[in-house]
Enzyme design. Structure first.
Site: not given
Length: 520
Positions: A94, A196, A231
């Site tokens: 990321e 995300k 994440c």
């Protein structure tokens, strides 16, 4: 240089850089959905250039050319990582290309490119299409995948225009900005993109939350279907557990993860998620062992199969500054369908953990029951009145200690994030080695006083908790010197973890972590 050693029953991995373990496997277990028995995979732990060539980029926008030049430099360094191995799939971390620490939308905007939506029957190949000359990041990633004949997963920034009159959620600058994973096949074709969903704290000042909780999947030319998330998403039910419902066995996980002791350490959370869900997890993390933003430090990448660490990397050694640099973590034969015990696993051991810095998880507001005797049973409980949840935890143990290590056992129900997009409540039962041998208040603090070592061996260990029925309980077990241990050393139940009979382990911590409350 690596040495190799063959083991059959030993649970603690050697301190050598490389270790090969031969183990039994369930030879009869196959999934007819997957065409290939195994594939060659790599994740890259990477530290991008420290900052773009424009001053105060976090607040004052770079020009488009400055942003592109910075991202191309990072891409060139990432490209060099792929020249070492023949792979089927590779994953970049990321923010490895764009960098991070943008304080507002305008400062991030020059680092974004318009990424087309993937539609069935429509071929999008930036490497072969001059219409992408104004989007050099997408074009270079596409060409990189073609050059190396592999599936390439990268994390970039996506900008999507919107019209306020037809979209009531359209931001005031008339476009959405997303943290985005993109996937290119071996021909350079765009296979998938994912926005995300769960942004971490300051990300929300420069990005929009992904709007779809649907599980994004893609099927590769080598016959394996993957899902992906990013994440902070890993701590939430959607989209991660949607893949489990759909029986997706291979997951991509780009991350920029700052570890916190005891249960948010990068490689141990990665292992724990793979272990509980019984999937393959390919986790690529950024590398900052010297803080670039306050107290945020990042290291720890790996490839896991049903919790078995096929290969992982964790180090306190800082990559050279200010240059971009990476470390390729490879596994030549990831089983397409995770086995109860892989045929073998190749471990890249921690290179140097003495300089790893991480935060601690404060337990100041929770009871901490010290392990005062070499054997015993300890109970701990905590009630969160706001959530109307009580967690009751039990520890049964026997230990042998050659030093003055202090351990404590605690229970906690915690409100971690109240953002409406990111409501995060968790319950945990946690055994921890305390930072200071004679200070109960240091239990749960980061381990600074004695490093990441222990003189205590557990010969029996069982932790149980009465987690809510709909919880997904993630185990995180941290061995001496931050070692990632083999799942075969433990029995993992729905709400419990137990050291198998006859197994002895030096442990820094052992926890059961569960997301609880709403939206799960």
């Amino acid at each position: 240089m690596g040495r190799y050693k063959f083991l059959s029953t030993k649970c603690v991995f050697s301190t050598m850089i490389f270790l090969v373990a031969l183990m039994g496997c369930d030879a009869g277990r196959q999934d007819p959905v997957e065409d290939h028995k195994s594939y060659a995979a790599a994740v890259v732990e990477f530290r991008p250039y420290t900052k773009p060539p424009c001053k105060n980029y976090s607040y004052t926008p770079c020009t488009k050319k400055q942003a592109q030049d910075y991202m191309i430099k990072n891409l060139q360094s990432l490209h060099r990582q792929l020249n070492r191995s023949k792979l089927n799939i590779a994953v970049f971390p990321e923010d490895a290309i764009t960098g991070a620490n943008f304080s507002n939308r305008a400062s991030r905007f020059p680092f974004l490119e318009n990424i087309p939506n993937v539609t069935d029957g429509v071929i999008i190949n930036p490497c072969l299409n001059i219409q992408f000359l104004d989007r050099p990041v997408l074009m270079r990633l596409s060409c990189m995948a073609r050059e190396h004949n592999l599936v390439l997963v990268a994390n970039v920034g996506d900008v999507q225009p919107c019209i306020p009159s037809s979209d009531p959620n359209c931001p005031s600058d008339h476009h959405y900005q997303y943290n985005t994973n993109v996937v290119f096949d071996s021909n350079g074709q765009l296979l998938a993109k994912y926005h995300k969903v769960h942004l971490f704290r300051e990300e929300a000042s420069s990005l929009n939350f992904g709007r779809s909780l649907e599980a994004v999947t893609f099927r590769t030319h080598f016959g394996v279907t993957f899902g992906m998330f990013t994440c902070y998403d890993i701590l939430f039910c959607k989209p991660p557990f949607e893949f489990i419902k759909k029986n997706i066995k291979n997951i991509i996980f780009p991350t920029f993860w700052g570890s916190e002791y005891p249960f948010y350490i990068s490689v141990h959370m990665q292992q724990g998620w793979s272990w509980r869900t019984q999937v393959n997890l390919l986790a690529a993390n950024q590398h900052f062992t010297r803080s670039h933003s306050g107290n945020f430090y990042s290291t720890g990448s790996g490839i896991y199969s049903a919790g078995y660490p096929l290969s992982y990397y964790l180090t306190g050694v800082q990559f050279d500054l200010p240059f971009a640099k990476g470390r390729l973590i490879t596994v030549p034969d990831v089983p397409a369908v995770p086995l109860s015990q892989p045929h073998r696993h190749i471990i890249r051991r921690n290179e140097d953990i003495s300089h790893i810095i991480m935060k601690g998880t404060s337990f100041l507001n929770y009871s901490k029951n010290v392990l005062a005797n070499p054997t015993g049973k300890i109970s701990a409980s905590h009630t969160n009145d706001e959530l109307n949840i009580t967690i009751n935890c039990q520890l049964d143990y026997k230990l042998i200690s050659t030093g003055n290590d202090l351990y404590a056992f605690t229970a906690a129900v915690v409100v971690q994030d109240r953002d409406p997009h990111n409501e995060l409540y968790y319950a945990v039962c946690s055994l921890v080695k305390c930072d200071k041998n004679h200070d109960r208040s240091s239990c749960g603090d980061a381990l600074h006083s004695n490093g990441y070592k222990t003189n205590t061996t557990f010969t029996e260990l069982k932790i149980t908790g009465n987690f809510p029925a709909d919880s997904m309980v993630i185990p995180t077990v941290v061995g001496d010197e931050l070692t990632v241990l083999q799942p075969s050393c433990f029995y993992l139940g729905a709400n419990s973890i137990k050291l198998n009979n006859g197994v002895k382990e030096k442990l820094l911590s052992a926890s059961l972590w569960a997301r609880v409350g709403k939206n799960c």
